[in-house]
Design a protein around this motif. Structure first.
Motif, mmCIF file in Angstrom:
data_model
loop_
_atom_site.group_PDB
_atom_site.id
_atom_site.type_symbol
_atom_site.label_atom_id
_atom_site.label_comp_id
_atom_site.label_asym_id
_atom_site.label_seq_id
_atom_site.Cartn_x
_atom_site.Cartn_y
_atom_site.Cartn_z
ATOM 1 N N ASP A 43 71.675 6.684 45.907
ATOM 2 C CA ASP A 43 72.603 5.741 45.387
ATOM 3 C C ASP A 43 71.918 4.489 45.447
ATOM 4 O O ASP A 43 72.464 3.737 44.461
ATOM 5 C CB ASP A 43 73.692 5.911 46.637
ATOM 6 C CG ASP A 43 73.325 6.095 47.679
ATOM 7 O OD1 ASP A 43 72.662 6.796 48.358
ATOM 8 O OD2 ASP A 43 74.097 5.095 48.852
ATOM 9 N N GLY A 44 71.323 4.085 46.196
ATOM 10 C CA GLY A 44 70.430 2.978 46.349
ATOM 11 C C GLY A 44 69.639 2.775 44.929
ATOM 12 O O GLY A 44 69.514 1.550 44.289
ATOM 13 N N VAL A 80 74.299 4.598 51.515
ATOM 14 C CA VAL A 80 73.482 3.822 52.262
ATOM 15 C C VAL A 80 72.039 3.816 51.937
ATOM 16 O O VAL A 80 71.680 4.947 51.002
ATOM 17 C CB VAL A 80 73.446 4.031 54.118
ATOM 18 C CG1 VAL A 80 74.819 3.715 54.599
ATOM 19 C CG2 VAL A 80 72.965 5.505 54.086
ATOM 20 N N TYR A 81 71.313 3.022 52.215
ATOM 21 C CA TYR A 81 69.854 2.822 51.855
ATOM 22 C C TYR A 81 69.283 3.560 52.961
ATOM 23 O O TYR A 81 69.008 2.714 54.184
ATOM 24 C CB TYR A 81 69.317 1.404 51.571
ATOM 25 C CG TYR A 81 69.877 0.683 50.699
ATOM 26 C CD1 TYR A 81 70.641 1.006 49.598
ATOM 27 C CD2 TYR A 81 69.420 -0.782 50.434
ATOM 28 C CE1 TYR A 81 71.068 0.299 48.652
ATOM 29 C CE2 TYR A 81 69.800 -1.683 49.603
ATOM 30 C CZ TYR A 81 70.596 -1.039 48.588
ATOM 31 O OH TYR A 81 71.198 -1.961 47.551
ATOM 32 N N GLY A 82 69.298 4.661 53.128
ATOM 33 C CA GLY A 82 68.796 5.522 54.258
ATOM 34 C C GLY A 82 67.142 5.114 54.851
ATOM 35 O O GLY A 82 67.196 4.813 55.926
ATOM 36 N N ASN A 90 74.687 8.901 49.642
ATOM 37 C CA ASN A 90 75.038 8.975 51.146
ATOM 38 C C ASN A 90 75.586 7.431 51.538
ATOM 39 O O ASN A 90 75.989 7.359 52.392
ATOM 40 C CB ASN A 90 73.936 9.082 52.056
ATOM 41 C CG ASN A 90 72.684 8.590 51.838
ATOM 42 O OD1 ASN A 90 72.811 7.562 51.137
ATOM 43 N ND2 ASN A 90 71.467 8.753 52.145
ATOM 44 N N GLU A 128 71.401 11.892 45.223
ATOM 45 C CA GLU A 128 71.952 12.176 46.561
ATOM 46 C C GLU A 128 72.387 11.095 47.191
ATOM 47 O O GLU A 128 71.736 10.263 47.514
ATOM 48 C CB GLU A 128 70.617 12.887 47.170
ATOM 49 C CG GLU A 128 69.781 13.860 46.447
ATOM 50 C CD GLU A 128 68.761 14.569 47.209
ATOM 51 O OE1 GLU A 128 68.175 14.048 48.151
ATOM 52 O OE2 GLU A 128 68.171 15.575 46.502
HETATM 53 MG MG MG Z 1 71.202 6.361 50.044
#
Ligand code: MG
Ligand code: TPP
Ligand code: SF4
Length: 351
Positions: free
Chosen positions: A112-113, A142-144, A140, A138
């Motif tokens: 998503d980032g 956030v920037y995992g 989530n 994928e």
């Molecule tokens: Mg992400």
């Protein structure tokens, strides 16, 4: 060492597909993601989908950007072509590869980032151009990889692990894909393999831009109370539009569901998507209705999953550009050099 290879040994009784390959043949290296990361479940679904589709891994080109999600192509289809590109630039690299060699199956993986923040422009243009590919985000929220900052898909008002409330409006990638003209648009959840595997199979066989937004909880930074991308939240708010079965053209079509609860969608290549309708009156061929249901359900705090939109008569970028049928590296001097007379006629046209 950047990856850990899996041992090659398999039990002689392991089931194989029509090509004689076991599921293991479709796997990649051992994952180095956090235990419980949704992205690993998506990799497992991708392995299962290609195993079931009986596709030779060397026919697939997997491309990604940068992020935990973009690392995952290392963990599936170990014998495929692969390129881990630059943050947010997977779509243009994939488009270029596709134009050069249309014979491969293009499988793009992003986060998503990667797609909704730095790569938003790239995401938009490859969908509106109809690049023949599967594009999986994928998601989530956030920037995992860089330790959990909100991404542009984080819902307004959702809470970070450190207790910060997100003040910004979110980007719904499914809504955007619909508006941009993607011809196959779906959403699923990493924890719902029964829904995700048939969606992936159908997307691979779709002739055009197929987009799947997969909600994929980040157990390290976005799986707490207050997050709208956690396992618990998605399980509680998931509005499943339809469940589907995917039947490749090679298999005979059988009818084993009650009439009235099933709709069959034939794709260009003869494969059939069979929708087991759960929501009444949902028509996945109607782009406007798809946009409406997304907004209506989002207003109720629900996340719509399933096959949201499909265009059975999709066209791809090659047909828009009228390109040659063959990979560019197979063209010889005869095709590439039309000769002096053709050049002179062309120049004369420009005078
Ligand atoms: Mg992400
Ligand atoms: C040009 C550039 N800017 C910033 C970064 C730092 N960076 C690496 S991954 C990432 C975000 C990844 O988030 P997402 O795509 O959602 O993947 P996730 O890790 O959540 O799966 C960022 C900002 C980078 N690698 N390159
Ligand atoms: S940080 Fe989050 S996204 Fe990255 S591997 Fe860990 S759980 Fe997955």
């Amino acid at each position: 060492m950047t990856y850990i290879a899996k041992p090659k040994l398999t039990h002689p009784g392991t089931p194989t597909n029509e090509l004689g390959y076991s599921r293991r043949y479709y796997e990649g290296a051992v994952s180095t993601l956090c235990a419980g990361c949704g992205h690993d479940s998506i990799s497992a679904a991708i392995v299962q989908a290609f195993f079931e589709l009986n596709i030779e891994p060397h026919r697939v080109a997997k491309l990604s950007g940068i992020g935990c999600s973009s690392k995952t192509p290392t963990y599936f289809l170990g014998s495929s072509h692969g390129l881990n590109s630059v943050h947010g630039r997977m779509p243009s690299v994939l488009t270029g590869a596709n134009l050069a060699n249309r014979d491969l199956i293009y499988f793009g993986v992003s986060g998503d980032g990667d797609s909704a923040s730095i790569g938003l422009g790239q995401f938009a243009h490859c969908l509106r151009r109809g690049v023949n590919m599967v594009y999986v985000v994928e998601n989530n929220g956030v920037y995992g990889l860089t330790k959990g900052q909100f991404s542009a898909t984080a819902d307004k008002g959702s809470k970070s692990k450190r207790g910060v409330i997100n003040p910004d409006s979110n980007i719904d990638m499914v809504g955007l894909a619909l508006q941009l003209g993607a011809t196959f648009v779906a959403r699923s959840f990493s924890g719902d393999k029964g829904q995700l595997v048939p969606l992936l199979r159908a997307a691979v066989e779709h002739d055009g831009a197929a987009f799947i937004d997969v909600i994929s909880p980040c157990v390290a930074f976005n799986n707490h109370a207050g997050s709208t991308k956690s396992y618990d939240y998605v399980r509680e708010h998931n509005e499943i539009l339809n469940r589907l079965d995917f039947i490749p053209q090679r298999e005979p079509i059988t009818a084993d569901y009650d009439a009235g609860t099933v709709e069959e969608i034939s794709q260009h290549d003869g494969s059939v998507i069979r929708l087991r309708k759960i929501s009444k009156n949902y028509d996945p061929h109607d782009r406007i209705a798809a946009m409406n249901i997304l907004q209506a359900r989002a207003a109720e705090g629900e996340i719509v999953t399933g096959l949201i939109y499909i265009d059975n008569n999709a066209e791809d970028l090659h047909s828009h550009l009228n390109t040659v049928e063959f990979p560019l590296n197979t063209l010889g001097e005869e095709e590439l050099c039309p000769g002096l007379a053709a050049l002179e006629a062309f120049n004369a046209d420009l005078q």
